[in-house]
Design an enzyme around this catalytic site. Structure first.
Site, mmCIF file in Angstrom:
data_model
loop_
_atom_site.group_PDB
_atom_site.id
_atom_site.type_symbol
_atom_site.label_atom_id
_atom_site.label_comp_id
_atom_site.label_asym_id
_atom_site.label_seq_id
_atom_site.Cartn_x
_atom_site.Cartn_y
_atom_site.Cartn_z
ATOM 1 N N ASN A 289 -62.912 16.026 67.874
ATOM 2 C CA ASN A 289 -64.319 15.794 67.531
ATOM 3 C C ASN A 289 -64.815 14.610 68.356
ATOM 4 O O ASN A 289 -64.461 13.466 68.074
ATOM 5 C CB ASN A 289 -64.428 15.485 66.024
ATOM 6 C CG ASN A 289 -65.822 15.064 65.614
ATOM 7 O OD1 ASN A 289 -66.784 15.243 66.358
ATOM 8 N ND2 ASN A 289 -65.935 14.501 64.417
ATOM 9 N N LYS B 158 -67.742 13.494 68.506
ATOM 10 C CA LYS B 158 -68.879 12.805 67.851
ATOM 11 C C LYS B 158 -69.986 12.550 68.870
ATOM 12 O O LYS B 158 -70.219 13.377 69.748
ATOM 13 C CB LYS B 158 -68.395 11.508 67.199
ATOM 14 C CG LYS B 158 -67.145 11.682 66.355
ATOM 15 C CD LYS B 158 -66.888 10.496 65.470
ATOM 16 C CE LYS B 158 -65.540 10.652 64.799
ATOM 17 N NZ LYS B 158 -65.346 9.703 63.720
ATOM 18 N N HIS C 186 -68.811 17.138 57.944
ATOM 19 C CA HIS C 186 -68.079 15.910 58.287
ATOM 20 C C HIS C 186 -68.636 14.768 57.440
ATOM 21 O O HIS C 186 -69.828 14.709 57.159
ATOM 22 C CB HIS C 186 -68.255 15.604 59.781
ATOM 23 C CG HIS C 186 -67.336 14.534 60.269
ATOM 24 N ND1 HIS C 186 -67.582 13.198 60.034
ATOM 25 C CD2 HIS C 186 -66.175 14.585 60.964
ATOM 26 C CE1 HIS C 186 -66.602 12.483 60.570
ATOM 27 N NE2 HIS C 186 -65.737 13.300 61.139
ATOM 28 N N GLU D 87 -69.381 11.867 58.118
ATOM 29 C CA GLU D 87 -70.484 11.108 58.734
ATOM 30 C C GLU D 87 -71.809 11.837 58.537
ATOM 31 O O GLU D 87 -72.857 11.203 58.385
ATOM 32 C CB GLU D 87 -70.171 10.865 60.217
ATOM 33 C CG GLU D 87 -69.059 9.817 60.359
ATOM 34 C CD GLU D 87 -68.250 9.904 61.637
ATOM 35 O OE1 GLU D 87 -68.640 10.645 62.553
ATOM 36 O OE2 GLU D 87 -67.201 9.236 61.700
ATOM 37 N N GLU E 102 -60.116 14.891 55.306
ATOM 38 C CA GLU E 102 -60.330 13.648 56.030
ATOM 39 C C GLU E 102 -60.739 12.547 55.053
ATOM 40 O O GLU E 102 -61.931 12.451 54.692
ATOM 41 C CB GLU E 102 -61.439 13.824 57.070
ATOM 42 C CG GLU E 102 -61.161 14.894 58.094
ATOM 43 C CD GLU E 102 -61.966 14.650 59.362
ATOM 44 O OE1 GLU E 102 -61.356 14.424 60.405
ATOM 45 O OE2 GLU E 102 -63.204 14.644 59.284
ATOM 46 N N GLY F 110 -61.739 6.610 61.800
ATOM 47 C CA GLY F 110 -62.137 5.589 62.763
ATOM 48 C C GLY F 110 -61.724 4.180 62.388
ATOM 49 O O GLY F 110 -62.172 3.214 62.997
ATOM 50 N N SER G 280 -57.792 8.858 61.844
ATOM 51 C CA SER G 280 -56.945 7.946 62.630
ATOM 52 C C SER G 280 -55.624 8.576 63.075
ATOM 53 O O SER G 280 -54.591 7.911 63.108
ATOM 54 C CB SER G 280 -56.701 6.639 61.861
ATOM 55 O OG SER G 280 -57.931 5.942 61.683
HETATM 56 C C1 PEP Z 1 -63.064 12.482 62.761
HETATM 57 O O1 PEP Z 1 -64.082 12.116 63.304
HETATM 58 O O2 PEP Z 1 -63.039 13.574 62.205
HETATM 59 C C2 PEP Z 1 -61.905 11.608 62.792
HETATM 60 C C3 PEP Z 1 -60.839 11.979 62.142
HETATM 61 O O3 PEP Z 1 -61.999 10.441 63.517
HETATM 62 P P1 PEP Z 1 -60.797 9.454 63.922
HETATM 63 O O4 PEP Z 1 -59.665 10.323 64.413
HETATM 64 O O5 PEP Z 1 -61.361 8.590 65.004
HETATM 65 O O6 PEP Z 1 -60.410 8.700 62.708
#
Ligand code: PEP
Length: 251
Positions: free
Chosen positions: A9, A11, A93, A95, A163, A169, A202
């Site tokens: 992803n 983003k 997601h 976000e 998630e 992040g 992460s």
């Molecule tokens: C994500 O955006 O779905 C995500 C898991 O980000 P990150 O791997 O940077 O934590």
């Protein structure tokens, strides 16, 4: 059988020059034994599809509207995504749930729109840190799953990504036992037991192998570490190695 999936992803990252990362990844992994997907920003969808034509890396979007078309300035619809040649879309997601107040009911409506045009929906869910601290994790993800997956969601058209919001992040990850607990719980609730369950939050080259060794983890949704071919390639390789050990998700 569930084929493993490494989904990136991007983003709101990526300009035309960054397509080279996807091309490098494709060169380094010409015949992956797992599914690989990159979800760039909408501005790069067409060019990413072109850059990865005839390569075994699929392309997806990061959101879609519920409607096919209409007066929705700035949004893109599922048919528009399919029209680029992309084959998947991330939905719900955290976000988007936070920044755009998306409800699980809206996520379900978007998932229906994605399915209608043959897109694979990657439906995301996960608890906040406060919810985990309050012992609500399993209740929260159960409810999100129930409300976000529409009738007709199955292993052919849907992937679920767990998630934890506090792990995205941040460089922090749940313990392996915590990931296993949620994945085992979600697996039992899925309308189709073969729907793939990704972990996200992460995931890095350094922790990918131990996460992929967890039963009921069928791959990862990767944010930051998907932006660079070397990092994402190492995660793809870790997933291939996990598949090679004959875990829960052999193809
Ligand atoms: C994500 O955006 O779905 C995500 C898991 O980000 P990150 O791997 O940077 O934590």
């Amino acid at each position: 059988m569930r084929r493993k999936l490494a989904a990136g992803n991007w983003k709101m990252h990526g300009l035309a020059t960054d397509l080279a990362e996807a091309e490098t990844l494709a060169r380094a992994h010409p015949a992956p034994t797992v599914d690989v997907l990159i979800c760039p920003p909408a501005t790069l969808l067409c060019r990413m599809v072109a850059a990865l034509a005839r390569k075994p890396i699929a392309v997806g979007a990061q959101d879609c509207h519920t409607a096919e078309k209409g007066a929705h300035t700035g949004d893109i619809s599922a048919p528009m995504i399919a029209d680029t040649g992309a084959s998947a879309v991330i939905l719900g997601h955290s976000e988007r749930r936070a920044d755009h107040a998306e409800s699980s009911a809206q996520v379900a409506a978007k998932t229906i729109a994605a399915h209608a045009v043959g897109l694979t929906a990657i439906v995301c869910l996960g608890e906040t840190e406060a919810q985990r601290d309050a012992g609500q994790t399993l209740a929260v993800v159960s409810e999100q799953l129930r409300l976000s997956l529409p009738e007709g969601a199955n292993a052919e058209n849907t992937v679920v990504a767990y998630e934890p919001v506090w792990a995205i992040g941040t460089g922090r990850t749940p313990t392996l036992d915590q990931i296993a607990e949620v994945h085992d719980h979600l697996r039992a609730l899925l309308p189709d037991p073969n729907i793939r369950l990704l972990y996200g939050g992460s995931v890095k080259p350094a922790n990918a192998a131990e996460i992929f060794a967890i039963s009921n983890v069928d791959g990862a949704l990767v944010g930051g570490a998907s932006l660079k071919a070397d990092d994402f390639g190492a995660i793809v390789a870790a997933l291939e190695a996990a598949e090679g050990t004959g875990g829960a998700a052999t193809p």
